[in-house]
Design a protein around this motif. Structure first.
Motif, PDB file in Angstrom:
ATOM      1  N   LYS A  27      18.915 -18.629  20.403  1.00 30.65           N
ATOM      2  CA  LYS A  27      18.852 -18.727  21.863  1.00 30.65           C
ATOM      3  C   LYS A  27      20.199 -19.186  22.433  1.00 30.65           C
ATOM      4  CE  LYS A  27      13.874 -19.698  22.151  1.00 30.65           C
ATOM      5  NZ  LYS A  27      13.508 -18.550  22.997  1.00 30.65           N
ATOM      6  N   GLN A  28      20.776 -20.212  21.816  1.00 34.52           N
ATOM      7  CA  GLN A  28      22.068 -20.718  22.259  1.00 34.52           C
ATOM      8  C   GLN A  28      23.155 -19.683  21.976  1.00 34.52           C
ATOM      9  OE1 GLN A  28      23.241 -23.552  23.869  1.00 34.52           O
ATOM     10  NE2 GLN A  28      25.205 -22.490  23.754  1.00 34.52           N
ATOM     11  N   SER A  29      23.839 -19.258  23.014  1.00 40.28           N
ATOM     12  CA  SER A  29      24.914 -18.281  22.838  1.00 40.28           C
ATOM     13  C   SER A  29      25.992 -18.846  21.912  1.00 40.28           C
ATOM     14  CB  SER A  29      25.526 -17.926  24.206  1.00 40.28           C
ATOM     15  OG  SER A  29      26.423 -16.838  24.086  1.00 40.28           O
ATOM     16  N   PRO A  30      26.451 -18.072  20.942  1.00 40.64           N
ATOM     17  CA  PRO A  30      27.426 -18.589  19.973  1.00 40.64           C
ATOM     18  C   PRO A  30      28.653 -19.190  20.654  1.00 40.64           C
ATOM     19  CG  PRO A  30      26.605 -16.457  19.265  1.00 40.64           C
ATOM     20  CD  PRO A  30      26.071 -16.669  20.646  1.00 40.64           C
ATOM     21  N   SER A  31      29.105 -20.300  20.147  1.00 38.50           N
ATOM     22  CA  SER A  31      30.237 -21.005  20.763  1.00 38.50           C
ATOM     23  C   SER A  31      31.532 -20.216  20.645  1.00 38.50           C
ATOM     24  CB  SER A  31      30.405 -22.380  20.103  1.00 38.50           C
ATOM     25  OG  SER A  31      30.625 -22.255  18.707  1.00 38.50           O
ATOM     26  N   HIS A  32      31.586 -19.291  19.681  1.00 36.66           N
ATOM     27  CA  HIS A  32      32.801 -18.489  19.496  1.00 36.66           C
ATOM     28  C   HIS A  32      32.795 -17.219  20.347  1.00 36.66           C
ATOM     29  CE1 HIS A  32      30.404 -15.689  17.080  1.00 36.66           C
ATOM     30  NE2 HIS A  32      29.930 -16.746  16.430  1.00 36.66           N
ATOM     31  N   ARG A  33      31.884 -17.134  21.305  1.00 38.28           N
ATOM     32  CA  ARG A  33      31.808 -15.930  22.140  1.00 38.28           C
ATOM     33  C   ARG A  33      33.095 -15.761  22.938  1.00 38.28           C
ATOM     34  NH1 ARG A  33      28.668 -19.899  24.442  1.00 38.28           N
ATOM     35  NH2 ARG A  33      29.308 -20.560  26.531  1.00 38.28           N
ATOM     36  N   LYS A  40      23.777 -18.006  30.961  1.00 43.13           N
ATOM     37  CA  LYS A  40      22.943 -18.712  31.927  1.00 43.13           C
ATOM     38  C   LYS A  40      22.485 -20.010  31.278  1.00 43.13           C
ATOM     39  CE  LYS A  40      20.031 -19.634  35.295  1.00 43.13           C
ATOM     40  NZ  LYS A  40      20.455 -19.986  36.668  1.00 43.13           N
ATOM     41  N   THR A  41      22.769 -21.137  31.922  1.00 43.90           N
ATOM     42  CA  THR A  41      22.397 -22.438  31.394  1.00 43.90           C
ATOM     43  C   THR A  41      21.020 -22.844  31.914  1.00 43.90           C
ATOM     44  OG1 THR A  41      24.719 -23.113  31.290  1.00 43.90           O
ATOM     45  CG2 THR A  41      23.065 -24.856  31.189  1.00 43.90           C
ATOM     46  N   VAL A  42      20.130 -23.151  30.993  1.00 46.10           N
ATOM     47  CA  VAL A  42      18.763 -23.540  31.339  1.00 46.10           C
ATOM     48  C   VAL A  42      18.390 -24.767  30.512  1.00 46.10           C
ATOM     49  CG1 VAL A  42      16.328 -22.863  31.309  1.00 46.10           C
ATOM     50  CG2 VAL A  42      18.080 -21.180  31.898  1.00 46.10           C
ATOM     51  N   PHE A  43      17.758 -25.741  31.167  1.00 49.28           N
ATOM     52  CA  PHE A  43      17.317 -26.926  30.440  1.00 49.28           C
ATOM     53  C   PHE A  43      16.060 -26.609  29.651  1.00 49.28           C
ATOM     54  CE2 PHE A  43      14.894 -30.902  30.013  1.00 49.28           C
ATOM     55  CZ  PHE A  43      15.840 -31.674  29.344  1.00 49.28           C
ATOM     56  N   SER A  44      16.079 -26.945  28.375  1.00 50.05           N
ATOM     57  CA  SER A  44      14.935 -26.723  27.500  1.00 50.05           C
ATOM     58  C   SER A  44      14.176 -28.030  27.321  1.00 50.05           C
ATOM     59  CB  SER A  44      15.397 -26.197  26.137  1.00 50.05           C
ATOM     60  OG  SER A  44      14.332 -26.193  25.212  1.00 50.05           O
ATOM     61  N   GLU A  45      12.928 -28.064  27.802  1.00 50.44           N
ATOM     62  CA  GLU A  45      12.124 -29.266  27.668  1.00 50.44           C
ATOM     63  C   GLU A  45      11.771 -29.538  26.207  1.00 50.44           C
ATOM     64  OE1 GLU A  45       8.769 -28.894  30.192  1.00 50.44           O
ATOM     65  OE2 GLU A  45       9.935 -28.934  32.063  1.00 50.44           O
ATOM     66  N   ASN A  47      13.562 -28.873  23.613  1.00 48.28           N
ATOM     67  CA  ASN A  47      14.743 -29.340  22.882  1.00 48.28           C
ATOM     68  C   ASN A  47      15.455 -30.505  23.577  1.00 48.28           C
ATOM     69  OD1 ASN A  47      15.035 -27.249  20.592  1.00 48.28           O
ATOM     70  ND2 ASN A  47      14.865 -25.960  22.401  1.00 48.28           N
ATOM     71  N   SER A  48      15.018 -30.808  24.808  1.00 44.33           N
ATOM     72  CA  SER A  48      15.609 -31.902  25.603  1.00 44.33           C
ATOM     73  C   SER A  48      17.113 -31.744  25.775  1.00 44.33           C
ATOM     74  CB  SER A  48      15.291 -33.268  24.957  1.00 44.33           C
ATOM     75  OG  SER A  48      13.895 -33.470  24.904  1.00 44.33           O
ATOM     76  N   ARG A  49      17.533 -30.503  25.999  1.00 48.17           N
ATOM     77  CA  ARG A  49      18.958 -30.245  26.219  1.00 48.17           C
ATOM     78  C   ARG A  49      19.126 -28.911  26.923  1.00 48.17           C
ATOM     79  NH1 ARG A  49      21.299 -26.577  22.644  1.00 48.17           N
ATOM     80  NH2 ARG A  49      19.976 -25.925  20.890  1.00 48.17           N
ATOM     81  N   ASN A  50      20.323 -28.696  27.421  1.00 46.39           N
ATOM     82  CA  ASN A  50      20.644 -27.414  28.039  1.00 46.39           C
ATOM     83  C   ASN A  50      20.912 -26.357  26.964  1.00 46.39           C
ATOM     84  OD1 ASN A  50      20.429 -28.247  30.717  1.00 46.39           O
ATOM     85  ND2 ASN A  50      22.567 -28.924  30.804  1.00 46.39           N
ATOM     86  N   ILE A  51      20.481 -25.129  27.251  1.00 44.41           N
ATOM     87  CA  ILE A  51      20.772 -23.995  26.378  1.00 44.41           C
ATOM     88  C   ILE A  51      21.511 -22.942  27.194  1.00 44.41           C
ATOM     89  CG2 ILE A  51      19.782 -22.082  25.052  1.00 44.41           C
ATOM     90  CD1 ILE A  51      17.524 -23.879  24.221  1.00 44.41           C
TER      91      ILE A  51
END
Length: 274
Positions: A27-33, A40-45, A47-51
């Motif tokens: 789900k998390q877009s690869p950091s090396h993109r 699109k940043t969305v808070f995941s309840e 995972n308690s963090r933004n994805i």
């Protein structure tokens, strides 16, 4: 694929060592993109963090995803700019052996008939695996609180009318020879395989849009292979037929209220009588 992926959050399903080797969801877009890949940043309840979800809005991004061995592309039913508002209703028809896509065709035709009575158009596509999926475009203001119970009610009604073939609840014990009408896909956190996506199988099958005539012919002929399409066949179909699934993206239809439910526009605004 691009019109159906544009501005929809992607869950990647990657097979870095081929379809016979282990895969993983991302789900998390690869950091090396690359910097030109939109997210699109969305808070995941949970995972308690933004994805940061990947958005495939152009051809370079699609090529980059292919380079990541993202063989399957799974999207949300809403657009990234309004994640609580689905643009479509979906039913995932999953056959329990010995049932096949042939039995799914019968169920899909029953669902189409119900929506025709409601003056709503619906569209079918293969899952690219063993089942069939039916989409009802909405593209008017609704929430998942509207669409999910509506889809559930349709599935329960079908099971009541056709208990010999239709199942509306997830029960492995009761699945044999029946078609599970998965209504639960109509949820903010759920994803469905995108139309035209490859499926990671021993042969390159594709989630392919099909006409209702083809669905009827598959049911009448009883041959599951009639609705099994490989990637080269899908490209040839597109050259001949165009994108028959495009109305799902832009056709506007009003979802009627469930019997006994308050009109949506009156929710939370009805004055108290006390």
């Amino acid at each position: 694929m691009l019109p159906h992926l544009r501005n929809r959050m992607l869950t990647l399903k990657r097979y870095p060592n081929g379809v016979e080797a282990p895969y993983f969801y991302e789900k998390q877009s690869p950091s090396h993109r690359p910097e030109w890949v939109k997210t699109k940043t969305v808070f995941s309840e949970s995972n308690s963090r933004n994805i940061d979800y990947t958005l495939c809005n152009d051809l370079p991004t699609l090529v980059w995803l292919a380079n990541l061995a993202d063989l399957e592309l799974h999207t949300n039913l809403s657009l990234a700019d309004d994640i609580d508002r689905p643009t479509m209703l979906v039913f995932d028809l999953d056959p329990g052996p010995p049932a096949t896509i042939v039995q799914c065709c019968q169920v899909a035709l029953w669902i189409r008939e119900l929506f025709e009575q409601l003056k709503l158009d619906s569209y079918a596509k293969t899952s690219g695996s063993k089942g069939l999926q039916l989409y009802v475009p909405i593209n008017t203001p609704v929430t998942y609180e509207d669409t999910k119970p509506f889809a559930h009610a349709i599935a329960e009604l079908l099971e009541k009318r056709h208990p010999e073939l239709v199942l509306s609840s997830m029960s492995k014990v009761a699945r044999e020879g029946k078609v599970f009408v998965d209504w639960s896909q109509n949820d903010r956190i759920k994803t469905t395989v995108s139309v035209y996506s490859l499926r990671a199988r021993d042969q390159p099958t594709v989630s392919t849009p099909v006409t209702w005539e083809e669905v009827e012919e598959c049911l009448q002929g009883g041959d599951p292979d009639r609705l099994r399409f490989l990637s080269d066949e899908v490209l040839a179909r597109y050259d001949e037929m165009g994108d028959i699934f495009l109305p799902v993206q832009d056709k506007k239809q009003e979802l009627p209220a469930l019997p006994g439910a308050e009109p949506r526009q009156q929710k939370a605004r009805k004055p108290s009588r006390r």
